[in-house]
Scaffold this active site. Structure first.
Site, short mmCIF file in Angstrom:
data_model
loop_
_atom_site.label_atom_id
_atom_site.label_comp_id
_atom_site.label_asym_id
_atom_site.label_seq_id
_atom_site.Cartn_x
_atom_site.Cartn_y
_atom_site.Cartn_z
N ASN A 92 -7.23 -1.71 -6.65
CA ASN A 92 -7.48 -3.14 -6.78
C ASN A 92 -7.18 -3.57 -8.21
OD1 ASN A 92 -8.49 -3.27 -4.11
ND2 ASN A 92 -10.43 -2.47 -4.85
N ARG A 122 -26.00 -7.06 -2.74
CA ARG A 122 -25.38 -8.37 -2.54
C ARG A 122 -26.25 -9.18 -1.60
NH1 ARG A 122 -18.85 -7.61 -1.89
NH2 ARG A 122 -18.61 -5.90 -3.37
N LYS A 151 -2.30 2.49 9.19
CA LYS A 151 -2.66 1.39 8.30
C LYS A 151 -1.46 0.48 8.04
CE LYS A 151 -6.15 4.00 5.71
NZ LYS A 151 -6.64 4.41 4.36
N ARG A 202 -8.04 -6.25 -9.87
CA ARG A 202 -8.90 -7.37 -10.30
C ARG A 202 -10.23 -6.82 -10.81
NH1 ARG A 202 -9.56 -6.71 -4.75
NH2 ARG A 202 -11.71 -6.16 -4.24
N LYS A 240 -3.95 11.29 7.59
CA LYS A 240 -5.01 12.11 8.18
C LYS A 240 -6.30 11.28 8.09
CE LYS A 240 -6.86 16.08 9.44
NZ LYS A 240 -6.59 16.47 10.83
N LYS A 248 0.81 -1.22 0.00
CA LYS A 248 0.00 0.00 0.00
C LYS A 248 0.84 1.27 0.00
CE LYS A 248 -3.32 -2.79 -0.25
NZ LYS A 248 -3.92 -3.06 -1.57
N LEU A 298 -10.09 10.87 7.62
CA LEU A 298 -11.26 11.60 7.10
C LEU A 298 -12.49 11.07 7.83
CD1 LEU A 298 -10.31 11.45 3.30
CD2 LEU A 298 -9.88 13.31 4.91
C1 MV4 Z 1 -9.55 5.61 5.67
C2 MV4 Z 1 -10.65 6.16 6.37
C3 MV4 Z 1 -10.58 7.45 6.80
N1 MV4 Z 1 -9.45 8.18 6.58
N2 MV4 Z 1 -8.45 6.37 5.48
C4 MV4 Z 1 -11.26 1.19 5.17
C5 MV4 Z 1 -10.97 0.22 4.08
C6 MV4 Z 1 -9.73 0.63 3.45
N3 MV4 Z 1 -9.81 0.44 2.04
C7 MV4 Z 1 -9.58 2.08 3.80
N4 MV4 Z 1 -10.53 2.35 4.82
C8 MV4 Z 1 -10.63 3.58 5.37
N5 MV4 Z 1 -9.55 4.37 5.18
C9 MV4 Z 1 -8.43 7.62 5.93
N6 MV4 Z 1 -7.33 8.36 5.73
C10 MV4 Z 1 -11.78 5.33 6.55
C11 MV4 Z 1 -11.77 4.04 6.05
C12 MV4 Z 1 -12.98 3.28 6.29
C13 MV4 Z 1 -13.80 2.89 5.23
C14 MV4 Z 1 -13.48 3.19 3.91
C15 MV4 Z 1 -14.31 2.81 2.89
C16 MV4 Z 1 -15.49 2.15 3.17
C17 MV4 Z 1 -15.84 1.83 4.46
C18 MV4 Z 1 -15.01 2.21 5.50
C19 MV4 Z 1 -15.37 1.91 6.81
C20 MV4 Z 1 -14.55 2.28 7.82
C21 MV4 Z 1 -13.35 2.94 7.56
#
Ligand code: MV4
Length: 449
Positions: free
Chosen positions: A289, A337, A158, A291, A201, A116, A203
């Protein structure tokens, strides 16, 4: 073009690929575990081969079993579907070493996006807007606190080897940083064997907007707009739509071009999805992604293209069958789904389907491997059907979804269908005013109990 394609997957996505193969006149090979001898993908393929016992690890995830299946059947290409081996760079390398074509991107592009931090660095270099955060990995608590001070709290930690929401921790203040940072690292180590983390940061109320892209592997790249997949539970999408209710035509054109140009620059081949968080009119890259995604049918519906056919074409070295200028959005599409799960806990509910009836009519597509008398094995994902509706606009698509859900019969197991009936009663679903937290908050308020 390929003489024969082996599908290294099961369920509805295996059927999806078999259908594309048949329309292209290409013989298909279904692989299956001993638990899937009676599965629909086995019935529908031109040829079948058993590759192992019920457990996914010993069948659909077994690289030697799948390579052997190609040798035995004479398949010259593999379509991986989604999940299983679809983003496994080691698998792709081995496939190529056996002179079999992987229907998907190169091993290099898969591993680049699987890491990532590398993905984000690459995105940034290619002009894709990213979430502000650390430049690369964060190795010490002191460094983590400095990032927190620099960017301001809240921040999210992360795993570099993570993705899809696994191994993330939020810190809302410096006081919380020590615990969040150390927990994120140890969970990353346990889950991925790699404790490297990075910080962004956080969001607080974004939408999940993803851009469908396609590369021809020869320097050409196009985009097919966005999907809004904000309605998720525990990082599992449940309702996806295209176009995104909050995205304007000019925003789409701008972010779409940025992604298409990036794909072209990379020399990317095949289907891809560039994932963004979208908040206050700004896009922030989070992951890519490499795929075909579960929710690809909503994009197919509004653009009138067959994405699996295009995957097969570009894998065979042919051109995409369309240019960016050919791609025009027609109407609105929604996918739900349907899982074999008991509400309100979403507990897996495998068992025998005593009766199945798929909805039909104008603007209704049902992608499912169910049939009357089918026994859903307990070993795999609980997705049993995707219902995709298409209308001239969003209200028409929602009305059609309601109508189609009313026609659907799945007897013998519990399903998540009541969730969608309940969702369709919600004003926010009709206005399109939801973000990534909406569904979980709504579920906490107890609408299903
Ligand atoms: C984040 C975020 C808020 N701020 N990154 C969750 C899955 C992964 N692909 C990235 N995710 C998130 N990253 C920042 N900087 C909040 C999430 C997140 C989320 C993102 C997409 C769909 C559902 C979610 C549920 C919880 C947290």
């Amino acid at each position: 073009m390929f003489d024969k394609i082996l599908i290294a997957n099961r369920g509805e996505i295996a059927l999806r690929v078999i259908r594309a193969c048949r329309e292209m006149g290409i013989p298909s090979v279904a692989v299956h575990s001993t638990a899937d001898s009676d599965a629909m993908h086995v019935r529908m393929a031109d040829e079948t081969i058993c590759i192992g016992p019920a457990s996914g690890a010993e069948s659909y995830l077994s690289i030697p079993a799948i390579i052997s299946a190609c040798e035995v059947t004479g398949a010259t290409a593999i379509h991986p579907g989604y999940g299983f081996l679809s983003e496994n760079q080691r698998f792709v390398q081995i496939v190529e070493d056996h002179d079999i074509t992987f229907i998907g991107p190169s091993a290099e592009h898969i591993s680049m996006m699987g890491d990532k931090i590398t993905a984000k660095e690459t995105a940034k270099e290619l002009g894709i807007p990213c979430v502000p955060g650390s430049a690369g990995g964060v190795a010490t608590l002191e460094e983590a606190k400095q990032i927190g001070a620099d960017f301001g709290y809240p921040v999210i930690i992360k795993a570099t080897a993570g993705g899809g929401g696994r191994g993330m921790k939020v810190a809302t203040s410096e006081a919380e940083m020590e615990r969040a940072f150390l927990t994120a690292r140890s969970e990353a180590k346990a889950a991925f064997g790699n404790d490297e983390v990075y910080i962004e940061k956080y969001l607080q109320k974004p939408r999940h907007i993803e851009i469908q892209v396609f590369g021809d592997g020869q320097g050409g790249g196009v985009h097919l707009g966005e999907r809004d997949c904000s309605l998720q539970r525990r990082h599992q999408k449940v309702f996806e739509e295209a176009p995104g209710p909050s995205i304007t035509a000019s925003e789409r054109a701008r972010i779409g071009k940025i992604c298409a140009d990036a794909i072209a620059q990379m020399g990317y081949r095949g289907a891809g999805t560039v994932e963004f968080l979208y908040e206050d009119g700004e896009f922030y890259f989070i992951e890519m992604n490499t795929r075909l995604q579960v929710e690809h049918p909503v994009t197919e519906a509004i653009f009138g293209v067959d994405l699996v056919r295009e995957q097969i074409r570009v894998a065979a070295g042919e051109k995409l069958s369309f240019t960016q200028d050919d791609l025009k959005i027609n109407g609105h599409a929604i996918e739900v789904r349907i899982n074999a799960e008991k509400l309100p806990e979403f507990r897996p509910s495998p068992g025998t389907i005593s009766h199945f009836h798929a909805p039909g009519g104008l603007g209704v597509r049902m992608d499912s491997a169910l049939y009357d008398g089918y026994r859903i094995p307990p070993y795999y994902d609980s997705l049993i059907a995707k219902l995709i509706v298409h209308g001239r606009d969003r209200p028409e698509a929602l009305a059609r979804l309601n109508r189609a859900l009313g026609e659907l019969i799945v007897d013998g197991v519990d399903t998540t269908v009541p969730l969608f009936h309940a969702l369709l009663q919600e004003k926010d679903i009709h206005t399109g005013e939801y973000n990534i937290h909406w569904l979980e908050k709504w579920l906490e308020s107890g609408p299903l109990s």
